[in-house]
Scaffold this motif. Structure first.
Motif, PDB file in Angstrom:
ATOM      1  N   ARG A 138       1.059  -4.277  -8.045  1.00  0.00           N
ATOM      2  CA  ARG A 138       1.027  -5.263  -6.485  1.00  0.00           C
ATOM      3  C   ARG A 138       2.069  -6.480  -6.124  1.00  0.00           C
ATOM      4  NH1 ARG A 138      -3.497  -5.413  -2.329  1.00  0.00           N
ATOM      5  NH2 ARG A 138      -3.946  -2.722  -3.786  1.00  0.00           N
ATOM      6  N   GLN A 188      -6.577   0.987   3.270  1.00  0.00           N
ATOM      7  CA  GLN A 188      -6.941  -0.308   2.335  1.00  0.00           C
ATOM      8  C   GLN A 188      -6.702  -1.662   2.706  1.00  0.00           C
ATOM      9  OE1 GLN A 188      -5.196  -0.445  -0.679  1.00  0.00           O
ATOM     10  NE2 GLN A 188      -4.399   1.451  -0.998  1.00  0.00           N
ATOM     11  N   HIS A 193      -2.504  -6.033   3.423  1.00  0.00           N
ATOM     12  CA  HIS A 193      -1.451  -5.167   1.936  1.00  0.00           C
ATOM     13  C   HIS A 193      -0.822  -4.526   4.292  1.00  0.00           C
ATOM     14  CE1 HIS A 193      -1.178  -1.052   2.245  1.00  0.00           C
ATOM     15  NE2 HIS A 193      -1.204  -1.209   0.345  1.00  0.00           N
TER      16      HIS A 193
END
Length: 454
Positions: A138, A188, A193
């Motif tokens: 991430r 998501q 995000h």
């Protein structure tokens, strides 16, 4: 290369990721379409490095994102392919709907859609012929949002193609069905995000009643992620500013939703959105949830107990004091923050805040410092508490304490300011730093500030 090696220096600045130097060199006359040693325009170098600030500087300086390369692609195509919404936005350029032929627009949409529907890891397997597990981390894509970065077979891509597809459609004025955009967002279910953020942003830009109605209809969806998206959509709309018509509809919807919601996590989010509006039942709703078993809900209650910082009733003030004694530190801190502007009007609230100045939780003590700093209560106990708080490890708590003492022209301000230390450029426009600076000037001038009235 140009006179003085401007273009060569531009290549070096792009490779170094120095956006300020890139802007300066372009201002001096460097060619924004300069090629790197491998023959690619420096804009493509920035795209490959996921360097959105440099890419933005180049495009604003005249780099051509549509310039065709030997392989038939261009910088904009590569930005879509790379999967970073931040880089894509930097490279998109002005008026893409008018600038690009329809065939080019369709190809870009098809590219983004193929990546999104196939998935980053699977598309990398198809392109590389490597069928092992992909490595995923991430990463921060822009100042606020993050995205997964996927690596396989020596290739790296960011999996932000849902956000890119959503943004491309809007840029080309393709009105994607609301349900499809919400589905992309919750694929998501993470509020920071890139896919989630792109969806709510575009939906707030689509200002029709039909769009609004279709979004809020998801508050009845069985999947909590859909309901969370609706709350986030409404909260962000309120921050951006609504017409009176929509503000009224949204505060009424949130009031009904808050009264009906049974899930603690969702109720906390609904209350957080609801308290951004002024509503006649705001205090009553807050009182209803003062003793809710979920601390996430109780953390939002203090902001429902007042409008413009003033609790309306003695019941609200009593509830606020109760929350200042809550077993959850974040609830205590929220109650302290909510009561900061009324402490001077009500001795019992000031006394509760003074107790929080000695709370075992550092964040709660910092909230107490902020509340006491702006209090107009001239009692010695308030100034004494600020002096104690000026010794806190937290710089923010020390700043609030020094600020409060400077406002009072307390003789102990000098020690608090010394313990605060230099604030740096981040506080250049901070009102607290400005008060401390003015206090210092008065000391240098031998002037004194009149103490605040009690």
């Amino acid at each position: 290369m140009r006179e003085g090696g401007l273009d060569s220096r531009l290549v070096s600045a792009v490779r170094a990721g120095d956006a300020e130097a890139v802007r300066a060199l372009l201002d001096e006359g460097a060619d924004p379409n300069t090629a790197d040693t491998d023959g690619l325009p420096v804009l493509c170098v920035a795209v490959a490095a996921y360097d959105a600030p440099v890419a933005e500087a180049l495009v604003e300086g005249g780099a051509d994102p549509d310039r065709t390369l030997p392989d038939g692609t261009n910088a904009l195509w590569r930005a879509v392919d790379g999967g970073s919404p931040a880089v894509f936005s930097a490279v998109l350029g002005k008026e893409p709907r008018l600038r690009l032929p329809e065939a080019d627009r369709e190809r870009l949409l098809a590219l983004a859609r193929a990546w999104y529907e196939t998935g980053a890891a699977e598309e990398l397997r198809r392109r590389t012929g490597v069928f092992g597990a992909a490595a995923t981390v991430r990463v921060q894509d822009d100042e606020y949002d993050h995205v997964d970065q996927v690596s396989l077979g020596g290739r790296v891509v960011r999996a932000g193609h849902g956000a890119i597809l959503t943004s491309l459609e809007w840029a080309f004025r393709v009105l994607t069905p609301v349900d499809e955009l919400v589905t992309r967002a919750v694929r998501q279910p993470d509020e920071i995000h890139v896919d989630w953020s792109a969806a709510y942003w575009i939906l707030t830009e689509r200002r029709s009643f039909e769009t609004w109605s279709a979004v809020v209809a998801h508050r009845h969806h069985p999947d909590q992620a859909h309901r969370r998206f609706v709350v986030d959509f409404l909260r962000r709309r309120s921050l951006l500013g609504n017409s009176p018509y929509y503000a009224k509809k949204e505060r009424e919807l949130l009031a009904v939703w808050a009264a009906e919601e049974t899930d603690g996590e969702m109720l906390a989010k609904v209350l957080a959105a609801f308290t951004q509006y002024e509503h006649a039942d705001q205090e009553a709703l807050g009182l209803r949830y003062t003793d809710h078993p979920d601390p996430r809900v109780r953390r939002e209650v203090p902001y429902a107990l007042f409008t413009y910082g003033v609790p309306h009733t003695s019941e609200a003030r009593s509830a606020l004091i109760t929350l200042m004694r809550d077993p959850d530190a974040e609830v205590r801190a929220a109650a302290c923050t909510a009561g900061m502007h009324v402490a001077a009007r009500h001795t019992e609230i000031t006394q509760a805040v003074l107790l929080l100045a000695e709370d075992p939780d550092a964040d709660t003590r910092a909230a107490a410092a902020a509340a006491l700093a702006v209090s107009r209560d001239g009692a010695p106990a308030v100034a004494d508490a600020l002096v104690a708080l000026s010794h806190e490890e937290s710089r923010l708590a020390r700043l609030e304490a020094a600020y409060g003492l400077a406002l009072r022209d307390d003789p102990r301000t000098a020690g608090a300011v010394e313990r605060l230390g230099p604030l740096g450029a981040d506080f250049e426009h901070d009102h607290r730093a400005d008060v401390i600076w003015r206090w210092r000037r008065r000391q240098e001038d031998g002037d004194a500030m009149t103490p605040p009235a009690s």
